[in-house]
Design a protein around this motif. Structure first.
Motif, PDB file in Angstrom:
ATOM      1  N   TYR A 153       0.822  -1.214   0.000  1.00 56.56           N
ATOM      2  CA  TYR A 153       0.000   0.000   0.000  1.00 56.56           C
ATOM      3  C   TYR A 153       0.856   1.264   0.000  1.00 56.56           C
ATOM      4  O   TYR A 153       0.582   2.210  -0.744  1.00 56.56           O
ATOM      5  N   ARG A 154       1.872   1.299   0.861  1.00 54.94           N
ATOM      6  CA  ARG A 154       2.623   2.540   1.071  1.00 54.94           C
ATOM      7  C   ARG A 154       3.991   2.552   0.408  1.00 54.94           C
ATOM      8  O   ARG A 154       4.710   3.542   0.511  1.00 54.94           O
ATOM      9  N   GLY A 155       4.359   1.451  -0.248  1.00 54.71           N
ATOM     10  CA  GLY A 155       5.642   1.409  -0.949  1.00 54.71           C
ATOM     11  C   GLY A 155       6.836   1.449  -0.028  1.00 54.71           C
ATOM     12  O   GLY A 155       7.898   1.976  -0.389  1.00 54.71           O
ATOM     13  N   ALA A 156       6.722   0.901   1.170  1.00 53.92           N
ATOM     14  CA  ALA A 156       7.815   0.922   2.143  1.00 53.92           C
ATOM     15  C   ALA A 156       8.965   0.036   1.686  1.00 53.92           C
ATOM     16  O   ALA A 156       8.767  -0.981   1.017  1.00 53.92           O
ATOM     17  N   GLY A 157      10.180   0.414   2.063  1.00 49.58           N
ATOM     18  CA  GLY A 157      11.360  -0.363   1.753  1.00 49.58           C
ATOM     19  C   GLY A 157      11.801  -1.217   2.919  1.00 49.58           C
ATOM     20  O   GLY A 157      11.185  -1.217   3.995  1.00 49.58           O
ATOM     21  N   ILE A 158      12.910  -1.917   2.730  1.00 53.26           N
ATOM     22  CA  ILE A 158      13.407  -2.822   3.764  1.00 53.26           C
ATOM     23  C   ILE A 158      13.799  -2.066   5.029  1.00 53.26           C
ATOM     24  O   ILE A 158      13.721  -2.606   6.141  1.00 53.26           O
ATOM     25  N   GLY A 159      14.204  -0.809   4.884  1.00 50.35           N
ATOM     26  CA  GLY A 159      14.589  -0.029   6.048  1.00 50.35           C
ATOM     27  C   GLY A 159      13.444   0.261   6.998  1.00 50.35           C
ATOM     28  O   GLY A 159      13.674   0.595   8.160  1.00 50.35           O
ATOM     29  N   ILE A 160      12.201   0.149   6.512  1.00 50.13           N
ATOM     30  CA  ILE A 160      11.033   0.402   7.345  1.00 50.13           C
ATOM     31  C   ILE A 160      10.447  -0.888   7.902  1.00 50.13           C
ATOM     32  O   ILE A 160      10.010  -0.935   9.056  1.00 50.13           O
ATOM     33  N   VAL A 161      10.443  -1.944   7.092  1.00 50.43           N
ATOM     34  CA  VAL A 161       9.719  -3.167   7.478  1.00 50.43           C
ATOM     35  C   VAL A 161      10.625  -4.239   8.066  1.00 50.43           C
ATOM     36  O   VAL A 161      10.153  -5.341   8.363  1.00 50.43           O
ATOM     37  N   TRP A 162      11.914  -3.939   8.280  1.00 48.30           N
ATOM     38  CA  TRP A 162      12.787  -4.988   8.805  1.00 48.30           C
ATOM     39  C   TRP A 162      12.370  -5.468  10.202  1.00 48.30           C
ATOM     40  O   TRP A 162      12.581  -6.664  10.512  1.00 48.30           O
ATOM     41  N   PRO A 163      11.775  -4.635  11.084  1.00 47.98           N
ATOM     42  CA  PRO A 163      11.337  -5.196  12.377  1.00 47.98           C
ATOM     43  C   PRO A 163      10.281  -6.285  12.221  1.00 47.98           C
ATOM     44  O   PRO A 163      10.297  -7.283  12.953  1.00 47.98           O
ATOM     45  N   GLN A 164       9.358  -6.122  11.271  1.00 45.02           N
ATOM     46  CA  GLN A 164       8.344  -7.134  11.048  1.00 45.02           C
ATOM     47  C   GLN A 164       8.961  -8.425  10.481  1.00 45.02           C
ATOM     48  O   GLN A 164       8.570  -9.535  10.859  1.00 45.02           O
TER      49      GLN A 164
END
Length: 374
Positions: free
Chosen positions: A336-347
């Motif tokens: 949806y938001r086009g997030a990269g690995i730097g944002i979603v790495w905690p998940q």
């Protein structure tokens, strides 16, 4: 190297077994095509064609103006009914909304006496009851402002509020339901395919053949995980491009390869869970009944349909133990938001940790099941 070769060859055997099973192939095809398309188009969370009736006790120009303000596609053409028929009509479920305009309504508005209008809402229609009441309130308020303004009243508002809806500007439920249905189907298929692979070995008597081969229980389990996970990831990517982006015209702004990476990590956890469940059940009917409450709870409490913030505080902490909770956050951020690995790495990290725990527990259970089969 021999262990890697064993895992690869056993995984290829799993893929061949799956390709020879027309029922499971049909299930995969249906789950990632018709199930997604029909749910995205059929499950509407926004207001569409809501039935509304109006009790016009005023019979004035203002009441007629209010009745004519409810237009498609949000509302069906309003029906004028008597006050005595309201309860019977609501009990029969003929109308979702009934607006009661009292006598002398227009005269009271012009005199500044702030008359009350009653809106009856059928709250059993939970999908549209809340949104619809907001729409009705907004429509009535807008018409009253126009009417009072023409009558010479002061209608200037001190604030000009502008709403900007990001990531889904038209608030289309199909955009949301299409992607969420892929995520939900990933969970269901991962549990079913991985568990069915073990049950199939037991029912066909090939589990004993594996026991006499120079392979370990860990190699057998990893082979089933990567083979079934690969099939599901490929099916999900094809569905994302063909059904979601193609047929439904839903824009996917994020990286599909990053989504595939996250899906692979998630499937590692869920397929391990499916194998664990297969060690408890002895037949496919038992496995099916056992898996239903598992993936239903995982889907409903993942935060995809109900925001985590609206859940009780204790439950919010408990659902953090579910891999689906972290994967839903990951998938929504990426697609949806086009997030990269730097944002979603905690998940990704949380899903990996939960997957390792599920794999370790499932391996212990799988070894116990193999030992009892000897």
């Amino acid at each position: 190297m021999r262990a890697i070769a064993n895992i690869y060859r056993l995984g290829v055997k799993e893929i061949y077994s799956l390709l020879c099973d027309p029922v499971l192939l049909g299930l995969i095809f249906y789950t990632f095509t018709f199930a997604i398309y029909t749910v995205a188009n059929g499950v509407q969370t926004e207001l569409r064609n809501a039935s509304i009736a109006i009790v016009d006790e005023d019979r004035s120009g203002l009441s007629s103006r209010l009745a004519g303000a409810f237009l498609p596609p949000y509302f069906k053409t309003p029906e004028i009914i008597d006050l005595a028929a309201v309860d019977a009509a609501m009990d029969a479920g003929r109308y979702t909304f009934v607006l009661d305009i009292p006598p002398r309504f227009e005269a009271d508005v012009l005199a500044g006496r702030a008359p009350a209008i009653q809106l009856n809402v059928d709250a059993t229609a939970m999908t549209i009851a809340g949104n619809g009441a907001t729409y009705v309130t907004g429509i009535v308020g807008a018409e009253l402002l126009k009417f009072v303004g023409r009558a010479g009243g002061a209608v200037a508002l001190p604030v000009d509020l502008r709403v900007r809806a990001k990531y889904n500007p038209n608030l289309e439920s199909a955009w949301f339901m299409a992607v969420m249905q892929i995520i939900n189907n990933l969970t269901i298929l991962a549990i079913i395919l991985s568990g069915a692979a073990v049950i199939r070995e037991r029912e066909h008597g090939t589990l004993e053949h594996l026991l006499v081969m120079p392979v370990t229980s860990g190699e057998i389990m990893l082979a089933k995980i990567w083979a079934n996970g690969l099939v599901i990831v490929l099916a999900a990517l094809l569905s994302l491009h063909v059904v979601v982006e193609g047929l439904l015209a839903v824009p996917v702004v994020g990286s599909t390869m990053l989504f595939a990476l996250g899906a692979a990590v998630y499937l590692f956890a869920v397929t391990a869970l499916g194998i664990t469940l297969s060690t408890v059940a002895t037949t496919m009917p038992q496995f099916g009944l056992l898996s239903i409450p598992v993936f239903v709870v995982m889907n409903l409490l993942s935060g995809g349909l109900t925001p985590l913030e609206s859940m009780p505080a204790t439950l919010q902490q408990v659902v953090q133990l579910l891999p689906s909770t972290h994967f839903v956050k990951f998938a929504q951020a990426v697609l949806y938001r086009g997030a990269g690995i730097g944002i979603v790495w905690p998940q990704l990290l949380a899903t990996t940790a939960i997957g390792l725990l599920l794999f370790a527990f499932g391996l212990v259970r799988f070894r116990t099941a193999l030992a009892s089969a000897k």
